[in-house]
Scaffold this active site. Structure first.
Site, mmCIF file in Angstrom:
data_model
loop_
_atom_site.group_PDB
_atom_site.id
_atom_site.type_symbol
_atom_site.label_atom_id
_atom_site.label_comp_id
_atom_site.label_asym_id
_atom_site.label_seq_id
_atom_site.Cartn_x
_atom_site.Cartn_y
_atom_site.Cartn_z
ATOM 1 C CG HIS A 123 -2.040 -1.000 1.136
ATOM 2 N ND1 HIS A 123 -2.975 -1.013 0.127
ATOM 3 C CD2 HIS A 123 -2.362 -2.041 1.940
ATOM 4 C CE1 HIS A 123 -3.830 -2.007 0.313
ATOM 5 N NE2 HIS A 123 -3.479 -2.655 1.410
ATOM 6 N NE ARG A 183 1.456 -4.953 3.608
ATOM 7 C CZ ARG A 183 0.330 -4.475 4.138
ATOM 8 N NH1 ARG A 183 -0.498 -5.291 4.785
ATOM 9 N NH2 ARG A 183 0.060 -3.187 4.059
ATOM 10 C CG ASP A 216 17.440 -13.195 -5.804
ATOM 11 O OD1 ASP A 216 17.594 -14.095 -4.959
ATOM 12 O OD2 ASP A 216 17.281 -13.423 -7.015
ATOM 13 C CD GLU A 273 -4.548 -8.746 4.412
ATOM 14 O OE1 GLU A 273 -4.663 -7.617 4.923
ATOM 15 O OE2 GLU A 273 -3.678 -9.008 3.558
ATOM 16 C CG ASP A 332 -7.548 -5.519 3.667
ATOM 17 O OD1 ASP A 332 -8.284 -5.024 2.800
ATOM 18 O OD2 ASP A 332 -6.354 -5.233 3.779
#
Length: 276
Positions: free
Chosen positions: A52, A77, A91, A156, A182
């Site tokens: 977000h 996240r 990576d 969520e 959510d």
């Protein structure tokens, strides 16, 4: 002689060693400066959000660099549970991943495969080119890469809560993280994170995680919510976000000086707190 390096402990390691709930903050401003300020606050872990927030690979990498001097666990996240995105974030050196919107055990199993090298998974092999292995300066990285990565999946939705016991049983899921916002929306209660039904769903999920021996985290930007969930057994809790703290505190500071309605200093009210 080449430099041989070791990697920091993962969030999984820190949760295993903790004797209290680990307190975290979000770094959502996509700024290395802000991320470093948050990392130096004394918190235990910091969430770098690429779902977000306007974060991409380059900005997350810069923030990991900025935070590396501090004894916090960065939790990144990813935007979604995509195999390619997960490979790229791993990576660049993200050791602790949070994957949003995981609704089923089958989805969790696919995400576990995405963070593991073959034959246990499908992660592409590029360690010689990548910060994850410090460009092959971490001895034996390929053989023990699983030890250097922790995976948290986000519960969520009402569907995920119903599936929680199966998600918690997936080998390779090191922790779950509950998103009340959510979850509330999926229950038809958009914007009502503190609705009794939402709180009950969060508490039931924490209870199931405790019973399964899997750490459960939760977003709780209102202190009373954080207290409630820690008392219920949450192992790690996010208690605020850089952008929200900046927004609320600048509002309160301006209100202190610009009220202009004849109130005394003590009458100026801090803007209401919001939970995520």
């Amino acid at each position: 002689m080449p430099v041989r390096l070791t990697l920091p402990d993962t969030l999984r390691d820190r949760l295993d060693a903790a004797d209290r709930a680990l307190i975290g903050l979000w770094a959502s401003a996509s700024s290395p400066v802000t991320a470093e300020i948050v990392a130096g606050s004394g918190c235990d872990w910091v969430l770098l959000d690429a779902e977000h927030s306007p974060n991409g690979l380059e900005s997350v990498l810069a923030q990991l660099h900025a935070m590396s001097a501090y004894p916090v666990a960065p939790l990144v996240r990813v935007p979604y549970g995509d195999t390619v995105a997960i490979k790229q974030f791993l990576d660049l050196g993200a050791q602790n991943l949070l994957v949003p919107m995981v609704d089923s055990a089958e989805q969790a199993e696919e995400i576990v495969r995405a963070v593991r090298y073959p034959p246990r998974g499908v992660r592409g092999v590029g360690s010689a080119l990548a910060r994850s292995a410090r460009w092959n300066r971490v001895d034996g990285y390929l053989g023990r890469a699983d030890e250097t990565v922790s995976l948290t999946v986000q519960i969520e939705s009402a569907a995920a809560v119903a599936e929680a016991e199966r998600i918690l049983a997936v080998d390779g899921v090191d922790a779950v993280f509950i998103g009340p916002s959510d979850l509330a929306a999926s229950m038809g209660l958009l914007g009502q994170q503190n609705h009794p039904d939402v709180v009950d769903a969060v508490l039931r999920t924490i209870e199931r995680a405790v019973a399964a021996g899997v750490p459960a985290g939760v977003n709780a930007f209102v202190p009373e919510d954080a207290d409630r969930y820690i008392a219920a057994g949450a192992s790690f809790v996010a208690v605020g976000a850089d952008v929200a703290i900046l927004a609320r505190q600048t509002e309160a500071l301006v209100a202190r000086f610009a009220a202009g309605d004849g109130r005394s200093d003590g009458d100026v009210q801090t803007p209401p707190r919001a939970s995520y």
